[in-house]
Design a protein around this motif. Structure first.
Motif, PDB file in Angstrom:
ATOM      1  N   ARG A 153     -40.899   9.611   6.024  1.00  0.00           N
ATOM      2  CA  ARG A 153     -39.609   9.987   6.602  1.00  0.00           C
ATOM      3  C   ARG A 153     -39.234  11.417   6.208  1.00  0.00           C
ATOM      4  O   ARG A 153     -38.771  12.207   7.040  1.00  0.00           O
ATOM      5  CB  ARG A 153     -38.539   8.992   6.146  1.00  0.00           C
ATOM      6  CG  ARG A 153     -37.257   9.026   6.924  1.00  0.00           C
ATOM      7  CD  ARG A 153     -36.259   7.971   6.435  1.00  0.00           C
ATOM      8  NE  ARG A 153     -36.843   6.684   6.118  1.00  0.00           N
ATOM      9  CZ  ARG A 153     -36.941   6.183   4.883  1.00  0.00           C
ATOM     10  NH1 ARG A 153     -36.474   6.843   3.845  1.00  0.00           N
ATOM     11  NH2 ARG A 153     -37.487   4.990   4.683  1.00  0.00           N
ATOM     12  N   GLU A 165     -36.553   3.478  12.765  1.00  0.00           N
ATOM     13  CA  GLU A 165     -37.656   3.112  11.869  1.00  0.00           C
ATOM     14  C   GLU A 165     -37.714   1.594  11.810  1.00  0.00           C
ATOM     15  O   GLU A 165     -36.679   0.933  11.694  1.00  0.00           O
ATOM     16  CB  GLU A 165     -37.406   3.694  10.485  1.00  0.00           C
ATOM     17  CG  GLU A 165     -38.476   3.383   9.469  1.00  0.00           C
ATOM     18  CD  GLU A 165     -38.188   4.017   8.123  1.00  0.00           C
ATOM     19  OE1 GLU A 165     -38.567   3.402   7.111  1.00  0.00           O
ATOM     20  OE2 GLU A 165     -37.573   5.112   8.059  1.00  0.00           O
ATOM     21  N   THR A 179     -45.481   0.807   9.837  1.00  0.00           N
ATOM     22  CA  THR A 179     -44.115   1.279  10.014  1.00  0.00           C
ATOM     23  C   THR A 179     -44.088   2.275  11.158  1.00  0.00           C
ATOM     24  O   THR A 179     -44.908   3.194  11.216  1.00  0.00           O
ATOM     25  CB  THR A 179     -43.574   1.918   8.714  1.00  0.00           C
ATOM     26  OG1 THR A 179     -43.612   0.929   7.680  1.00  0.00           O
ATOM     27  CG2 THR A 179     -42.139   2.390   8.890  1.00  0.00           C
ATOM     28  N   PHE A 181     -42.034   5.188  13.082  1.00  0.00           N
ATOM     29  CA  PHE A 181     -41.000   6.208  12.951  1.00  0.00           C
ATOM     30  C   PHE A 181     -40.833   6.864  14.320  1.00  0.00           C
ATOM     31  O   PHE A 181     -41.807   7.398  14.867  1.00  0.00           O
ATOM     32  CB  PHE A 181     -41.407   7.280  11.935  1.00  0.00           C
ATOM     33  CG  PHE A 181     -41.699   6.753  10.562  1.00  0.00           C
ATOM     34  CD1 PHE A 181     -40.688   6.610   9.616  1.00  0.00           C
ATOM     35  CD2 PHE A 181     -42.989   6.393  10.202  1.00  0.00           C
ATOM     36  CE1 PHE A 181     -40.962   6.120   8.348  1.00  0.00           C
ATOM     37  CE2 PHE A 181     -43.281   5.909   8.941  1.00  0.00           C
ATOM     38  CZ  PHE A 181     -42.258   5.772   8.010  1.00  0.00           C
TER      39      PHE A 181
END
Length: 186
Positions: A153, A165, A179, A181
């Motif tokens: 991040r 996110e 993850t 983003f």
């Protein structure tokens, strides 16, 4: 199933044109097309040296581009740059992201496997070596560039706003969460 699962996950965020940055075998981009993004609105990008010349001459219905070692990416003005499980393989993730800026994509979808309490750097490196050198023969680096979600991040916020996110468990064939983003560069 992995590509189909990820394509469904990111589908709501995709805005054409889509540039798949270092898309490997382009199975994810093929699923993106299967889920409705027009063929003439996608381009797959890979270093032919990483997967062999076949990386840019695969039997897929869209344009594939050899970016070479200089990362010469095509323009996706106003569209989406898709960067899936790529940054942790780069000796300099920042250099890759600097190259992605030149595409003009206003939206970046970055998917990474992050260091967390259950998955440390050593485990991620082991899995990279197993998948990329054991099960497959990919000429891509296995370097210690994994980060926590906070670390990714922080890096991505240098290029725009991380507006969304989400972490997804149970990715087919992957022993850790991914993850997503969503970076807005507009």
């Amino acid at each position: 199933d992995r590509a189909r699962q990820i394509a469904a996950w990111i589908g709501p965020f995709l805005v054409p044109p889509v540039v798949d940055v270092l898309g490997g075998d382009f199975s994810l981009l093929s699923e993106v097309v299967a889920q409705g993004i027009p063929i003439d609105q996608v381009v797959g990008c890979e270093r032919a040296s990483a997967y062999g010349q076949e990386a840019t001459t695969r039997d897929v219905p869209f344009v594939c581009h050899d970016v070479g070692e200089e990362m010469a990416l095509p323009v996706a003005q106003g569209g989406t740059a898709l960067i899936c499980a790529v940054l942790h393989h780069e000796p300099s993730p920042k250099a890759l992201l600097d190259s992605v800026v030149a595409t003009g994509a206003e939206s970046w979808l970055v998917i990474e496997n992050c260091i967390d309490d259950q998955n440390d750097e050593e485990f991620h490196l082991f899995v990279d070596e197993f998948f990329n050198r054991g099960l497959n023969q990919f000429n891509i680096p296995c370097v210690p560039e994994h980060r926590t979600a906070e670390g990714w991040r922080h890096l991505l916020s240098q290029y725009g706003s991380v507006v969304y996110e989400e972490t997804l468990n149970g990715i087919a064939g992957i022993p850790f969460p991914y993850t997503l983003f969503h970076v807005n560069r507009a």
